[in-house]
Design a protein around this motif. Structure first.
Motif, PDB file in Angstrom:
ATOM      1  N   LYS A  84      37.787  39.882  48.780  1.00  0.00           N
ATOM      2  CA  LYS A  84      37.202  38.921  49.719  1.00  0.00           C
ATOM      3  C   LYS A  84      36.269  37.996  48.958  1.00  0.00           C
ATOM      4  O   LYS A  84      35.386  38.448  48.230  1.00  0.00           O
ATOM      5  CB  LYS A  84      36.436  39.658  50.819  1.00  0.00           C
ATOM      6  CG  LYS A  84      35.768  38.743  51.840  1.00  0.00           C
ATOM      7  CD  LYS A  84      35.043  39.569  52.888  1.00  0.00           C
ATOM      8  CE  LYS A  84      34.378  38.689  53.939  1.00  0.00           C
ATOM      9  NZ  LYS A  84      33.682  39.500  54.964  1.00  0.00           N
ATOM     10  N   ALA A  85      36.484  36.695  49.090  1.00  0.00           N
ATOM     11  CA  ALA A  85      35.626  35.698  48.442  1.00  0.00           C
ATOM     12  C   ALA A  85      34.621  35.172  49.457  1.00  0.00           C
ATOM     13  O   ALA A  85      35.000  34.757  50.555  1.00  0.00           O
ATOM     14  CB  ALA A  85      36.460  34.553  47.886  1.00  0.00           C
ATOM     15  N   SER A 125      30.862  38.514  47.494  1.00  0.00           N
ATOM     16  CA  SER A 125      32.305  38.750  47.419  1.00  0.00           C
ATOM     17  C   SER A 125      32.561  40.241  47.230  1.00  0.00           C
ATOM     18  O   SER A 125      31.738  40.965  46.671  1.00  0.00           O
ATOM     19  CB  SER A 125      32.918  37.949  46.268  1.00  0.00           C
ATOM     20  OG  SER A 125      32.726  36.562  46.466  1.00  0.00           O
ATOM     21  N   ALA A 127      28.412  34.011  44.348  1.00  0.00           N
ATOM     22  CA  ALA A 127      29.563  34.802  44.801  1.00  0.00           C
ATOM     23  C   ALA A 127      29.188  36.268  44.938  1.00  0.00           C
ATOM     24  O   ALA A 127      30.062  37.132  45.018  1.00  0.00           O
ATOM     25  CB  ALA A 127      30.719  34.650  43.817  1.00  0.00           C
ATOM     26  N   TYR A 136      35.356  35.432  38.327  1.00  0.00           N
ATOM     27  CA  TYR A 136      34.971  34.343  39.220  1.00  0.00           C
ATOM     28  C   TYR A 136      35.367  33.009  38.609  1.00  0.00           C
ATOM     29  O   TYR A 136      35.296  32.811  37.394  1.00  0.00           O
ATOM     30  CB  TYR A 136      33.458  34.364  39.467  1.00  0.00           C
ATOM     31  CG  TYR A 136      32.953  35.705  39.940  1.00  0.00           C
ATOM     32  CD1 TYR A 136      32.932  36.026  41.291  1.00  0.00           C
ATOM     33  CD2 TYR A 136      32.521  36.670  39.026  1.00  0.00           C
ATOM     34  CE1 TYR A 136      32.491  37.259  41.730  1.00  0.00           C
ATOM     35  CE2 TYR A 136      32.074  37.909  39.454  1.00  0.00           C
ATOM     36  CZ  TYR A 136      32.061  38.201  40.807  1.00  0.00           C
ATOM     37  OH  TYR A 136      31.627  39.427  41.236  1.00  0.00           O
ATOM     38  N   GLU A 165      37.545  30.909  48.753  1.00  0.00           N
ATOM     39  CA  GLU A 165      36.820  30.325  49.880  1.00  0.00           C
ATOM     40  C   GLU A 165      36.443  28.903  49.508  1.00  0.00           C
ATOM     41  O   GLU A 165      36.126  28.612  48.345  1.00  0.00           O
ATOM     42  CB  GLU A 165      35.578  31.129  50.245  1.00  0.00           C
ATOM     43  CG  GLU A 165      34.914  30.570  51.505  1.00  0.00           C
ATOM     44  CD  GLU A 165      33.774  31.414  52.028  1.00  0.00           C
ATOM     45  OE1 GLU A 165      33.801  31.735  53.220  1.00  0.00           O
ATOM     46  OE2 GLU A 165      32.860  31.734  51.251  1.00  0.00           O
ATOM     47  N   TYR A 217      39.242  34.829  55.521  1.00  0.00           N
ATOM     48  CA  TYR A 217      39.344  36.270  55.311  1.00  0.00           C
ATOM     49  C   TYR A 217      39.344  36.999  56.651  1.00  0.00           C
ATOM     50  O   TYR A 217      38.533  36.724  57.531  1.00  0.00           O
ATOM     51  CB  TYR A 217      38.174  36.737  54.452  1.00  0.00           C
ATOM     52  CG  TYR A 217      38.083  38.233  54.296  1.00  0.00           C
ATOM     53  CD1 TYR A 217      38.902  38.889  53.388  1.00  0.00           C
ATOM     54  CD2 TYR A 217      37.202  38.977  55.054  1.00  0.00           C
ATOM     55  CE1 TYR A 217      38.834  40.256  53.241  1.00  0.00           C
ATOM     56  CE2 TYR A 217      37.124  40.343  54.911  1.00  0.00           C
ATOM     57  CZ  TYR A 217      37.941  40.982  53.996  1.00  0.00           C
ATOM     58  OH  TYR A 217      37.866  42.342  53.856  1.00  0.00           O
TER      59      TYR A 217
END
Length: 665
Positions: free
Chosen positions: A420-421, A443, A440, A453, A502, A386
């Motif tokens: 964004k993960a 995120s 997560a 997710y 990710e 990212y």
């Protein structure tokens, strides 16, 4: 846009003054007080650009509209976006968009400009354009209604497209097509201060064969101007054709007035292919003019294509023409595609060995690709970090006719910033009955839309997630812990299809074995962003020394893995000369240069060390025997954190010697 239409003012002036074909026959009584719009031997060369001006105007409007519906983002919605010349634009819409940012059927887009230079027109725009995606539109057959009545194109003179019109853009296996359609058979252009120019009976069929990279374009229209009794007929007698990024090498178009005075423009094949031949009825000396004085470039391009290449025609040409939608290179999702256009058909089977190249701290990512006619299609893989930039690797590619070129460019690829993960793991190592918690929760969705997710395993070790569709999960094995390191993936997706992933590598370990384990941040000089786990049934320490009654311990750990030699060194000491014992030691600085009243710590490896450092360490278990001449470290369970050179990046390490204390990070 339409910058060459000013040439018609010559015709208008001559016609208004009674100029015409040069016929000396006495005129018949007029049936109208309005003059005819006539071409003459004196003005035809100045009028030549009119043959292409409205065809290119429709293509430019089409290019802009197609690009707009393909490139919508919630993060840009109603935001002031800076144009290349410093002006402002903003966009809003009703309806919905789909991944990757394309407007769906029924969407109405309004884009507003304030002194904004727009590449498709190469002009400054003010006002608003409205693009409506019709209900019957599909991904392969886009149907639009375009309204530019509220938009002023700051050409010379300024232009407003008065009437709405429709646009069809279709994509089949090897053929793309653009076809505008007039509503009520009328499309007017208001040249402010000069009058209204009207098109009727207009047909434009512009196509690109993506297998061969050959474009073709045919056009016809009736052009009239207010205050004139008659107008001009513009029509291709043979459609223009050429290769992407090259001047046309075949085709002819004519402009004819009511008295059949005819201006004709023809393409050359190879000789003088950068020139167009121009002739006029009754003129004994045909002329020629450079294509760039007739056309601004939409004819030999395609919507969304940012072309680096413009050339006269040769049969042996072969070049990289550019990326489609290069603005999307900085907004890529996993499984998106990036299309590179070439000026000729490509050899179908080639080993290109393509990578996305990272920087010194970011691993290169191999790319899968497909060759489709004259296009090279890249598939965006897992693993893009990212907010990190990548560059496409240099490569050599061959045309279907055997010509070879080297391709190197500096366009930067970047993952989608809308989503964004981020994986947070309680530990990156695990053993039987000690499995990490995965989250997560960090995120992000910059669009403000809800995220879904998905947890999955990339490897095949038999790992089972306890809650694979939840924000929080753990995992387990029904059998024994595997030897192979499992690679897990988190994918987060918003309701518009923006997604990010990710990856996290986890390491199984055996409790009770002698162990060196560390993780390091990207940018940490010692660990270089690596995670290392080394276990052995034998001694993990190759060299050991003790000073001042076990106040200080120095240890060296050396081993080989995968034909690589590794050497890590650790020194640590207690404050005030006290012997090392269990406890938490804070405020440590680089050993052996620390003040007497503070602990010392120094973790180095493979020739890399800190000039200055700070950190802390915890001793969970420690037992030693012997003396300075023959020290023996019998038991040690120690965790440490070290920061180099006062920076924010860190390395975290654990050492276990004859200890069953679990690894915890």
């Amino acid at each position: 846009m339409l910058k060459h239409v000013f040439a018609l003012s010559v015709v208008v002036a001559l016609s208004a003054c009674g100029g015409g074909s040069g016929d000396s026959t006495p005129p018949t009584p007029p049936v109208s007080n309005l003059p005819d719009l006539l071409l003459t031997a004196e003005n035809y060369q100045e009028v030549t650009p009119v043959a292409f001006a409205f065809q290119e105007a429709l293509l430019q409007l089409s290019h802009y509209s197609y690009g707009r519906i393909q490139n919508l983002s919630e993060t840009d919605r109603n935001q002031d976006i800076i144009c290349s010349n410093g002006g402002i634009r903003s966009v809003d819409w009703t309806g919905s968009i789909s991944r990757p940012g394309q407007a769906t059927a029924g969407t109405v887009i309004t884009e507003t400009f304030r002194d904004c230079l727009v590449a498709e027109f190469n002009e400054v725009l003010n006002g608003s354009a409205v693009i409506s995606v019709k209900a019957e539109s599909t991904a392969a057959n886009i149907q639009l209604q375009l309204n530019f009545n509220g938009l002023e194109i700051s050409s010379a003179p300024a232009i407003v497209v008065v009437d709405p019109f429709e646009l069809s853009i279709t994509e089949s296996a090897d053929l793309y097509s653009i076809k505008p359609a007039l509503i009520n058979n009328k499309l007017r252009f208001n040249f402010k201060g000069e009058g209204i120019y009207s098109l009727s009976n207009t047909v434009l069929n512009h196509q690109l064969n993506t297998k061969t990279a050959l474009y073709t374009s045919s056009f016809q229209t009736d052009l009239t101007i207010d205050d004139f009794k008659s107008g001009l007929k513009i029509a291709t007698s043979k459609g223009f054709s050429g290769y992407v990024g090259e001047y046309p090498h075949e085709g002819a178009i004519s402009v004819t007035d009511v008295k059949n005075n005819k201006l004709e423009v023809k393409a050359n094949y190879v000789e003088n292919s950068y020139l167009a031949n121009v002739s006029f009825t009754g003129a004994s000396n045909p002329g020629s003019t450079h294509w760039s004085s007739l056309i601004e470039g939409a004819l030999w391009s395609w919507p969304g294509l940012s072309s680096y290449y413009l050339s006269e025609f040769r049969a042996d040409n072969f070049a990289f023409s550019g990326f489609y939608h290069p603005e999307k290179l900085s907004n890529l999702n996993v499984n998106d595609t990036v299309t590179l256009q070439f000026s000729r058909e490509l050899a179908p089977s080639q080993n290109l060995n393509l990578y996305l190249l990272g920087n010194w701290s970011t691993a290169d990512i191999p790319l899968e690709y497909q060759i489709k006619g004259s296009q090279l299609i890249l598939f965006i893989p897992e693993g893009m970090k990212y907010d990190q930039e990548y560059r496409l690797s240099y490569f050599t590619i061959t045309s279907a006719k055997g010509y070879t070129i080297d391709v190197a460019n500096w366009d930067m690829f970047k993952g989608n910033n809308a989503v964004k993960a981020l994986i947070t793991a309680s530990t990156k190592v695990f053993t039987k009955d000690q499995y990490p918690q995965l989250s997560a929760a960090n995120s992000q969705s910059k669009t403000g839309l809800n995220l879904t997710y998905s947890w999955s395993e990339v490897t095949n070790t038999g790992l089972i997630f306890s809650a694979p569709d939840n924000k929080e999960t753990s995992f387990y094995y029904t059998g024994s812990v595997p030897v192979q390191k499992p690679l897990i993936k988190l994918t987060v997706t918003d309701s518009q299809g923006n997604s990010a992933s990710e990856l996290l590598q986890l390491s199984p370990y055996t409790q009770g074995l002698n162990t060196l384990y560390f993780t390091s941040d990207q940018g940490d000089y010692i660990g270089q962003g690596q995670t290392v786990l080394h276990q052995t049934e034998g001694s993990v320490v190759n060299y050991l020394s003790m000073f001042e009654q076990w106040n200080t311990i120095r240890a060296s750990i050396e081993y080989s893995e995968n034909d690589q030699n590794y050497n890590w060194s650790l020194s640590f000491s207690a404050a005030n000369g006290a012997p090392l014992t269990t406890g938490h030691y804070t405020g440590a600085s680089r050993h052996p240069f620390q003040p007497f009243n503070t602990p010392g710590l120094d973790f180095t490896g493979n020739g890399r060390g800190c000039n200055t450092s700070r950190g802390e360490f915890t001793i969970h278990e420690i037992a030693y025997s012997g003396d300075e001449n023959s020290p023996q470290l019998d038991v040690l369970a120690m965790d440490l954190v070290q920061y180099c050179e006062g920076g924010p990046t860190k390395i975290k390490a654990s050492i276990r010697i004859n200890s069953n204390v679990l690894l915890t990070f």
